[in-house]
Design a protein around this motif. Structure first.
Motif, mmCIF file in Angstrom:
data_model
loop_
_atom_site.group_PDB
_atom_site.id
_atom_site.type_symbol
_atom_site.label_atom_id
_atom_site.label_comp_id
_atom_site.label_asym_id
_atom_site.label_seq_id
_atom_site.Cartn_x
_atom_site.Cartn_y
_atom_site.Cartn_z
ATOM 1 N N GLY A 28 17.615 22.285 -87.556
ATOM 2 C CA GLY A 28 18.660 23.282 -87.436
ATOM 3 C C GLY A 28 19.477 23.350 -88.705
ATOM 4 O O GLY A 28 18.943 23.392 -89.812
ATOM 5 N N ARG A 29 20.802 23.326 -88.551
ATOM 6 C CA ARG A 29 21.675 23.391 -89.726
ATOM 7 C C ARG A 29 21.953 22.000 -90.287
ATOM 8 O O ARG A 29 22.688 21.855 -91.250
ATOM 9 N N LEU A 30 21.413 20.981 -89.625
ATOM 10 C CA LEU A 30 21.701 19.611 -90.037
ATOM 11 C C LEU A 30 21.029 19.305 -91.368
ATOM 12 O O LEU A 30 19.865 19.607 -91.565
ATOM 13 N N ALA A 31 21.792 18.721 -92.283
ATOM 14 C CA ALA A 31 21.237 18.322 -93.574
ATOM 15 C C ALA A 31 22.081 17.174 -94.087
ATOM 16 O O ALA A 31 23.197 16.957 -93.621
ATOM 17 N N PRO A 51 13.682 24.820 -88.598
ATOM 18 C CA PRO A 51 13.365 24.702 -87.167
ATOM 19 C C PRO A 51 13.519 23.270 -86.661
ATOM 20 O O PRO A 51 13.924 23.057 -85.517
ATOM 21 N N LEU A 52 13.222 22.307 -87.520
ATOM 22 C CA LEU A 52 13.238 20.920 -87.061
ATOM 23 C C LEU A 52 14.656 20.396 -86.912
ATOM 24 O O LEU A 52 15.022 19.819 -85.891
ATOM 25 N N ILE A 96 19.716 23.317 -83.126
ATOM 26 C CA ILE A 96 18.371 22.734 -83.109
ATOM 27 C C ILE A 96 17.781 23.155 -81.767
ATOM 28 O O ILE A 96 17.989 22.510 -80.747
ATOM 29 N N TRP A 97 17.063 24.266 -81.768
ATOM 30 C CA TRP A 97 16.718 24.890 -80.484
ATOM 31 C C TRP A 97 15.769 24.045 -79.659
ATOM 32 O O TRP A 97 15.895 23.969 -78.436
ATOM 33 N N TRP A 98 14.784 23.410 -80.322
ATOM 34 C CA TRP A 98 13.818 22.622 -79.530
ATOM 35 C C TRP A 98 14.534 21.493 -78.803
ATOM 36 O O TRP A 98 14.257 21.207 -77.638
ATOM 37 N N PHE A 105 25.113 15.205 -73.826
ATOM 38 C CA PHE A 105 25.607 14.984 -75.188
ATOM 39 C C PHE A 105 24.612 15.549 -76.190
ATOM 40 O O PHE A 105 24.974 16.256 -77.130
ATOM 41 N N LEU A 106 23.331 15.246 -75.962
ATOM 42 C CA LEU A 106 22.290 15.767 -76.847
ATOM 43 C C LEU A 106 22.295 17.287 -76.847
ATOM 44 O O LEU A 106 22.151 17.926 -77.887
ATOM 45 N N LEU A 107 22.481 17.864 -75.661
ATOM 46 C CA LEU A 107 22.508 19.322 -75.551
ATOM 47 C C LEU A 107 23.655 19.877 -76.399
ATOM 48 O O LEU A 107 23.467 20.815 -77.175
ATOM 49 N N GLY A 108 24.838 19.276 -76.270
ATOM 50 C CA GLY A 108 25.982 19.753 -77.042
ATOM 51 C C GLY A 108 25.738 19.605 -78.531
ATOM 52 O O GLY A 108 26.010 20.515 -79.318
ATOM 53 N N PHE A 109 25.172 18.463 -78.913
ATOM 54 C CA PHE A 109 24.919 18.208 -80.334
ATOM 55 C C PHE A 109 23.880 19.201 -80.869
ATOM 56 O O PHE A 109 24.059 19.799 -81.937
ATOM 57 N N ALA A 110 22.816 19.396 -80.091
ATOM 58 C CA ALA A 110 21.743 20.286 -80.546
ATOM 59 C C ALA A 110 22.232 21.723 -80.625
ATOM 60 O O ALA A 110 21.877 22.457 -81.556
ATOM 61 N N LEU A 111 23.063 22.134 -79.664
ATOM 62 C CA LEU A 111 23.568 23.502 -79.717
ATOM 63 C C LEU A 111 24.500 23.680 -80.910
ATOM 64 O O LEU A 111 24.499 24.718 -81.566
ATOM 65 N N THR A 112 25.318 22.645 -81.185
ATOM 66 C CA THR A 112 26.222 22.733 -82.318
ATOM 67 C C THR A 112 25.457 22.969 -83.610
ATOM 68 O O THR A 112 25.834 23.802 -84.430
ATOM 69 N N TRP A 113 24.354 22.227 -83.762
ATOM 70 C CA TRP A 113 23.586 22.323 -85.007
ATOM 71 C C TRP A 113 22.457 23.323 -84.903
ATOM 72 O O TRP A 113 21.641 23.428 -85.813
#
Lengths: 712, 211
Positions: A14-17, A11-12, A630-632, A620-628
């Motif tokens: 997303g797919r980012l690791a 949740p924190l 990261i819903w919050w 930009f943050l929105l695009g990055f968060a949607l890509t990964w």
């Protein structure tokens, strides 16, 4: 509702690791280190020189159409370089990998050449997307941004804040594709995407998501920009600037932006539907479940082909300004030129199917699109003949800008004639997806690049107050042209020999020689990039020698040459009254060119604002968060964007007023800074003392008090 | 084109416009917003094209077709709510011409309430369908159905937020140039969404019901 993603998800983050960062990649890891070092050096230099305040005040928060235009062009040049490096990598891979054997560099994990197929796929996808949407488009939008308001006698664009917003949203798109280099992957499905390979089941990584959101951001930025251009030209022309007197570049900007306004929503919808498939589990383009693969291809090219003309038409407009200036003749066939521009713009909407004749839509539909495609040749031919007749019996001076313009004409000829070949379905079936097609559209896109370099050299003195070095401009032209010939003539040949596009492993050993020639061409291109840097360095070093007045070339014709070079931030001290189609040429003929207004009026100007920059950052943050996923963060970024818009709407911008006396003083000073004898005088102050940017927004303290309540 | 043979009297020629007052701000904004509406029209046109392509019997896979689940009478109530909302917004604009602040606020409030009613009915309809297992994941046809109708609903939602913002701005700032310009743009936006709804009602709900 939400699609279950393969692999870990938290949740924190997303797919980012950490495993998504390719620190083991032998190309990306050193590149990352290099970029960080260069970035740190740049930040250190700016801090040392104390330029942050200047950058913030004069550039990041600006709503001035000229500065935004310069930033667009800067962005376009940076991305042009990135796209060029991608092209270099593609060429090198094919040169190394050609042949039947197992010739790969094992340390890179490659069986053939030095790139894995997955990495190679990302490179050609990024190359295509960057070159069309992040190099050509910002370069053209930037030039339109600078020149269109000047050519119609306007103080700025109709909506200066919207202009800044369009720029920062485009920049956010560029940032998103750049970050995909180092965090995760980019799409490997080509810049236009193949259905259904981009579906979750076949492309489970984040590459396609980066591709979606990058394109969505650029599409949004460009749509906003097109609204602005149309409103500016329709509503803000100076008195006497009738439609029949509009300079051809402005006409081409109008037609291009009509195309952009009407076509970019198609792209946005097409990609949003891909996004719905990947995020929400819908079945628009899936194989099975009632989805339709060709719907995607149709929707994409329904935008894609108009987009091609969106980028070519402004380039045509630039040729229409450069050629008459250096032929010392008015443009031949102005009315025919404008009609041809709009004919091309109109036909652009009924040809998209020629991108996939092999879909198999039957003889009737194919014939319609074949004939429509051939129709494009008529107005384009009209244009080529008009330029040729403009030069006919003209007093031609072969300046660097003229070199580029003439080079563009030759490329247009090659690209146009091969395009006519491709418009015949029988031929198209044979060469579909071969590098013959690739070579064809590179001719057209390089025609744009040539026109843009010509236009940059041509309009540079208008913006910065000094001319670029002619010799280095020509050296760059010849190197670039040699590179073009060496890369793309072999490519046409390889297309006929059956090489399909996007081959990470060209297996036929007979192609090896031609790949070597292409690689040699790329090396020449590298030299032309170096000569461009030298051109800029030499010109900036010798700027005092090349200082010019308002009419930088002495033979210029349209209205932008009436105001001072560099253009003051208010554009025109008094709004000019337009008396003729080529106003500056008309004033020169009648000896009015040096007459300045004898009195002035107060000017209302918009305030700078950082909100556009903030919205670019949140998007930009929105695009990055949607890509990964990261819903919050997506939620916060979206809410922040809306909140910023509402906040800006509540604050408004009362602008500020420069009094008539102040304008008189600024105009007098600008005149003192202008060389009186055409370039030999060293200018007083202005740009020569350190900063390259020649104009500033300096207003005396007294006039600052006229400002409305300061908008933040 | 001028030529050097034309005689121009230097004393009579006008090189600088003395009386140009600059462009008309509200008219420029309105024109710009018309351009936005055009791009929005293209957005809906593309969605309609997608819906058209994905409304063959095989597009619905094994799931239901619109004839089996749309309720034109229910959506007729939605239609009336949206049309009345536009009408009431029109009253607000009529009050604006008289400079009647409370009339504008009442009109906006009425438009807001009716718009919320439209959106509530839409959400209720979606919940009914989802409860019956008719979701976008079932088939391409249903994906297109949901996309077209819910993109319209999203526009309505954005319009409602805009109305709330304008209520606050009218109350707070009165009829400044900015506020009047925004009220005009919002009227165009609101009417355009109603027009789009007409197409959706006819092509999705009525046509879907009868096919």
């Amino acid at each position: 509702m939400l699609v279950h993603v393969p692999g870990p998800w938290s949740p924190l983050l997303g797919r980012l690791a950490l495993s998504e960062i390719p620190y083991k990649n032998l190309i990306l890891a050193p590149l990352f280190v290099l970029i960080v070092l260069v970035g740190l050096a740049l930040v250190g230099w700016i801090t040392k020189r104390g330029l942050w305040g200047y950058l913030w005040r004069e550039w990041f928060t600006t709503v001035d159409h000229k500065k935004l235009g310069i930033m667009y062009i800067f962005l376009g040049l940076v991305m042009l370089f990135r796209g060029f490096i991608d092209g270099l990598m593609i060429r090198t891979q094919q040169m190394l990998a050609v042949g039947p054997g197992d010739n790969g560099i094992k340390a890179m994990g490659a069986i053939h050449g030095y790139l894995t197929p997955f990495h190679f796929g990302q490179i050609y996808s990024a190359h295509g997307l960057i070159m069309i949407l992040l190099a050509a488009t910002p370069l053209l939008v930037g030039l339109m941004n600078i020149i269109v308001p000047l050519q119609i006698g306007a103080r700025d664009m109709a909506f200066p804040y919207l202009n800044a917003l369009g720029f920062w949203i485009t920049a956010a798109g560029a940032a998103l594709i750049m970050i995909s280099l180092f965090v995760g992957d980019f799409s490997h499905n080509g810049w236009f995407g193949y259905a259904p390979i981009f579906e979750m089941s076949y492309s489970p990584g984040v590459g396609v998501d980066y591709w979606i959101w990058t394109l969505e951001l650029i599409a949004l930025g460009t749509t906003l920009g097109s609204i602005n251009f149309l409103a500016t030209v329709v509503k803000m022309r100076a008195p006497g600037m009738t439609w029949g007197r509009l300079p051809v570049f402005t006409w081409s900007a109008v037609s291009a932006n009509i195309i952009a306004l009407t076509s970019f929503p198609c792209l946005q919808v097409a990609l949003a539907l891909v996004g719905a498939d990947r995020y929400l589990g819908t079945h628009f383009f899936t194989a099975g479940f009632g989805g339709n693969l060709m719907l995607y291809t149709n929707l994409f090219w329904l935008w894609g082909h108009p987009e091609v003309y969106f980028v070519i038409l402004p380039a045509f407009g630039m040729l229409g300004e450069i050629i008459p200036t250096f032929s010392e003749k008015p443009l031949f066939g102005y009315v025919a030129m404008v009609l041809a521009t709009f004919a091309i713009a109109g036909v652009s909407w009924i040809v998209w199917l020629h991108h996939f004749f092999t879909m198999g839509m039957g003889p009737y539909v194919s014939t319609e699109f074949s004939v429509a495609t051939m129709l494009v040749g008529i107005p384009t031919g009209v244009k080529v003949f008009n330029w040729a007749f403009t030069m006919y019996r003209g007093r031609i001076s072969y300046t660097a800008a003229m070199h580029w313009a003439l080079g563009a004409l030759f490329l247009l000829l090659i690209g146009g004639l091969t395009g006519m070949m491709l418009s015949i379905p029988a031929i198209n079936y044979m060469v579909h997806n071969s590098v013959f097609v690739v070579a064809h559209f590179h001719m057209m896109l390089l025609c744009i690049v040539y026109a843009v370099f010509g236009a940059v050299i041509y309009w540079w003195p208008k913006v910065f107050g000094f001319r670029l070095n002619e010799a280095w401009g020509k050296i760059m032209f010849w190197l670039f042209s040699a590179g073009t010939a060496l890369v793309f003539i072999p490519m046409f040949m390889l297309g006929f020999m059956g090489e399909t596009r996007r081959l990470d492993w060209p297996f036929d050993p007979h192609w090896a020689g031609l790949f070597d020639v292409q690689e040699f061409g790329i090396a020449i291109y590298v030299l032309s990039v170096v000569s461009f840097v030298v051109l800029l360095f030499v010109s900036i070093r010798d700027r005092a020698k090349e200082r010019v007045g308002a009419d930088a070339w002495g033979t210029s014709r349209s209205l932008e040459w009436l105001t001072d070079s560099p253009v003051p931030f208010y554009n025109f001290a008094m709004v000019p009254e337009i008396n003729a189609r080529d106003e500056v040429a008309w004033r020169r003929e009648h000896g009015f060119l040096d007459i300045r207004p004898d009195h002035y009026k107060a000017i209302h100007m918009p305030n700078n604002t950082p909100v556009a920059l903030y919205i670019g950052a949140t998007l930009f943050l929105l695009g990055f968060a949607l890509t990964w996923r990261i819903w919050w963060l997506s939620g916060i970024a979206l809410l922040a964007t809306v909140a910023l818009m509402i906040w800006r709407s509540a604050k408004g911008d009362p602008g500020y007023v420069i009094s008539a006396e102040e304008i008189a003083r600024l105009d007098r000073e600008a005149r003192q800074k202008m060389p009186v004898d055409g370039g030999d005088t060293v200018p007083v102050g202005g740009f020569a003392g350190g900063q390259i940017m020649a104009y500033s927004r300096e207003v005396s303290d007294q006039d600052r008090s006229h400002r409305g309540p300061k908008s933040w | 084109m001028s030529s050097s043979e034309t005689v121009v009297d230097p004393d009579k020629v006008r090189l600088w416009s003395e009386d140009y007052e600059g462009h008309d701000v509200i008219s420029t904004r309105t024109f710009g917003f018309w351009m936005y509406v055009l791009s929005d029209a293209m957005l809906f046109a593309t969605l309609f094209a997608a819906y058209g392509v994905l409304s063959y019997p095989h597009s619905y896979y094994t799931g239901p077709t619109p004839a089996q689940f749309v309720a034109p009478w229910y959506t007729f109530v939605q239609t009336m709510a949206l049309f009345l909302s536009v009408l009431v917004y029109g009253w607000a604009m009529a009050s604006l011409k008289d400079g009647n602040k409370s009339g504008v606020i009442n009109g906006l409030l009425g438009a807001l309430v009716l718009g919320i009613l439209f959106l509530a009915l839409d959400i209720h309809d979606v919940m009914r369908l989802v409860a019956a297992g008719i979701t976008p994941e079932v088939s391409g046809g249903l994906s297109a159905f949901y996309c077209l109708t819910q993109v319209h609903a999203a526009h309505i939602f954005a319009g409602l937020i805009w109305i709330i913002v304008m209520l606050w701005q009218v109350a707070r700032k009165g009829f400044t140039e900015d506020v009047v310009g925004r009220l005009i743009s919002l009227r165009m936006f609101w009417q355009f969404q109603a027009v789009m709804w007409v197409f959706i009602y006819v092509f999705v709900y009525l046509w879907g019901y009868m096919s």
